[in-house]
Design an enzyme around this catalytic site. Sequence first.
Site, short mmCIF file in Angstrom:
data_model
loop_
_atom_site.label_atom_id
_atom_site.label_comp_id
_atom_site.label_asym_id
_atom_site.label_seq_id
_atom_site.Cartn_x
_atom_site.Cartn_y
_atom_site.Cartn_z
N HIS A 136 4.01 7.07 3.78
CA HIS A 136 4.96 5.96 3.62
C HIS A 136 4.51 5.02 2.51
O HIS A 136 3.38 5.09 2.03
CB HIS A 136 5.18 5.20 4.93
CG HIS A 136 4.01 4.41 5.45
ND1 HIS A 136 3.13 4.91 6.38
CD2 HIS A 136 3.57 3.16 5.17
CE1 HIS A 136 2.21 3.99 6.66
NE2 HIS A 136 2.45 2.92 5.94
N HIS A 154 0.84 -1.21 0.00
CA HIS A 154 0.00 0.00 0.00
C HIS A 154 0.86 1.25 0.00
O HIS A 154 2.05 1.20 0.30
CB HIS A 154 -0.96 0.04 1.21
CG HIS A 154 -0.29 0.08 2.55
ND1 HIS A 154 -0.02 -1.06 3.29
CD2 HIS A 154 0.17 1.11 3.29
CE1 HIS A 154 0.56 -0.72 4.43
NE2 HIS A 154 0.71 0.59 4.45
N GLU A 207 7.77 0.87 5.10
CA GLU A 207 7.26 -0.18 5.97
C GLU A 207 7.46 -1.51 5.27
O GLU A 207 7.25 -1.61 4.05
CB GLU A 207 5.75 0.04 6.23
CG GLU A 207 5.13 -1.00 7.15
CD GLU A 207 3.63 -0.76 7.39
OE1 GLU A 207 3.01 0.03 6.65
OE2 GLU A 207 3.09 -1.37 8.34
#
Lengths: 134, 134
Positions: free
Chosen positions: B79, B7, B130
Amino acid sequence: MIGRLNHVAIAVPDLEAASAMYRDTLGAAVGAPQDEPDHGVTVVFIELPNTKIELLYPLGEGSPIKGFLDKNPSGGIHHVCYEVEDILAARDHLKAQGARVLGSGEPKIGAHGKPVLFLHPKDFQGTLVELEQV
Amino acid sequence: MIGRLNHVAIAVPDLEAASAMYRDTLGAAVGAPQDEPDHGVTVVFIELPNTKIELLYPLGEGSPIKGFLDKNPSGGIHHVCYEVEDILAARDHLKAQGARVLGSGEPKIGAHGKPVLFLHPKDFQGTLVELEQV
């Protein structure tokens, strides 16, 4: 209306170091640098299984990402690109909804040889959005 | 090593307005807000054909995205999340390459119920990365 996420573009101050980081440290498939003089950038494509990351580095005077790197000297995420089937229909829908299209409002041929438009970040939660017709 | 782009997370100052923008203006499939008290955020997932956009809004005191929104009041891309098969092997490889893992260095259970780690933006061209084990 929007379809796939075509790519995430990341502006970088050192293309070689960024390429090495994605290739050696993150273990991704990193392409060779491609100069795009019409767009004022040198681009490195990183192929992920479901989308691409584009590393952007300024090329020539007046590069559109120079100001971004002046403000973000370490680099940073510059824009996201969503695919649309019909860029003129998408543009007209967006304008009718009050969103601002950057530049002349006419699609240009983007780094992938396809028509693109950019939308004003203030209308999209601080995110620069590119639309690409596929 | 890295696999799919799981994502792109976008921090937003007004979750309802951002959801409406993605649903009505961009025509995407926008989910209902989900409170994630363990992570200090309320999340809205936007499903694209090949990946997800996550809209993030602060929840409670000390939300990890409050500082970002203070610096970027309009919001912005916060992010990117890449999938890995083995998060401990990924972490050890990254540390051996000199990349810094944020926090304790031990994976936490992320908003999707899977182990996640965050990497230092200074090691990744100003991009907060991440990693999520899938």
